[in-house]
Design a protein around this motif. Sequence first.
Motif: not given
Length: 486
Positions: A136, A138-140, A142-148, A150
């Motif tokens: 979880r 790692r998923e979070e 990854s999500l933070v990096k994805s949002l950054e 974006e």
Amino acid sequence: MSTLPHPEPSETPADLQAIVQRALEQTVNGVVVTDATRAKNPIVHVNAGFSRLTGYSADEVLGRNCAFLQGPDRDQPGVQRLRDAISKGESANVVVRNYRRDGSRFWNRVEMSPVRDAAGAVTHFFAVQTDVTLEREREEASLVKSLELERTISAHPLGMITLDNQGCVQLFSPACEALLGVTSQDVLQSTRNVWLHKVAVATDTDPANLSWPDGPGTVLWHLGQHASRVLEVSVSAIGELTGEQMVLLRDVTQQQVRQASRDHFLATAAHELRTPLGSIRGFSELMLMRDYGVEQSKPLLQTILKQSLRLGALLDDLLDLAQLDEKGQEAFALEPVELANAMRHACDVIELPGGLHSLKMGVEPADTPVRVLAHGARLEQVLINLLSNAVKYSPSGGEVTCSASPADEPGWWQVSVKDEGLGLSEEHQARLFTRFFRADPTGPIPGTGLGLAIVKEMVERMGGRISVTSTLGKGSCFTVKLRQAD
């Protein structure tokens, strides 16, 4: 044909039950069994894996509802799904936040199934619990990096497009929407030919102008029927084996305009430099080839001197323009400048005793101390150039005035330099501030054709504006407007 006999099972049902029991005890996952027939669905069995996972022994949890693992954190979507599944006697697979005996939090994947009796009634619930905290986290992350990423892409001035190995659009950044006039919804999952056609239609561009490099490379797109905008399109591979591509788009219209202007300027400058150099060389060679006396040599030497002075002035002007072009808006710092002092210094440079011209200076209203936002030396240079032209283009003499007054716009002041000289036609006024333009290039009045271009550049660098009104045969008036300093 004979068949091989099936081996008889060596384990009895009791043996198999014991094996299953040992497997459940030895698994790393937590195992929980609850009694659905009793109030609050209490725990009736946990394995050793549950104790390792939560830190609670079996004695501490038997008879309790599993809700204690949630602590005060019970308002979770996963918890609600578990409650709904229990009330309906259904299976559920959720991830929830749970808390160990020491208070530390962990993410728990709960895979719960109902256990039914022979009549189909739910008697128990069987749940397997797995610690998925690392997964979880790692998923979070990854999500933070994805949002950054974006946010970075959304704010980046470069247009970004990613294409899969079939050439279909996977990412179309907001900057691309602004540059190309189509939205991401219009082009996502479109093949290259399709989305390029949409871009051609949206930008009113001939599709032939939307070329594509063979492999990684860069091309220029000239958008619009008159190629009013130029985009630099760079295509590169994402990895070596995937076949995916990254496309970066950059508006280079201004760079192209500046480059064309620079090329034209250099070509014109070279031509202008050749003229005085040619005269100097030609007359020098003539004097070397022939044995002229002093009187015969004098006009040749005067021409050489005149062309040398013109060449020096031209080089000075070229250096001024080069400095302005290189440093742009930061060519010089602005500060409050006493307007009357700048005017007085410029007039002192131009005024010659016993000349044909009457030079007058004034500030309206009189004796009003006015400061404008400018650069002192550059403002004086602007006024000297304008006053020099006023005197130079008034060969018969006449009055030259340099006056300052409030402009029509609040917070602005204007300085006007007016003469009674030759004046300019409307055609010449339109081209007056163009580099190397001279109204009468073959006439007797010297000049480089760069003075007013430099004046305009300097005035604009000081945040001001310059304009001219003129009547052919009656004179001209140049007006410089600058902001009043606070």
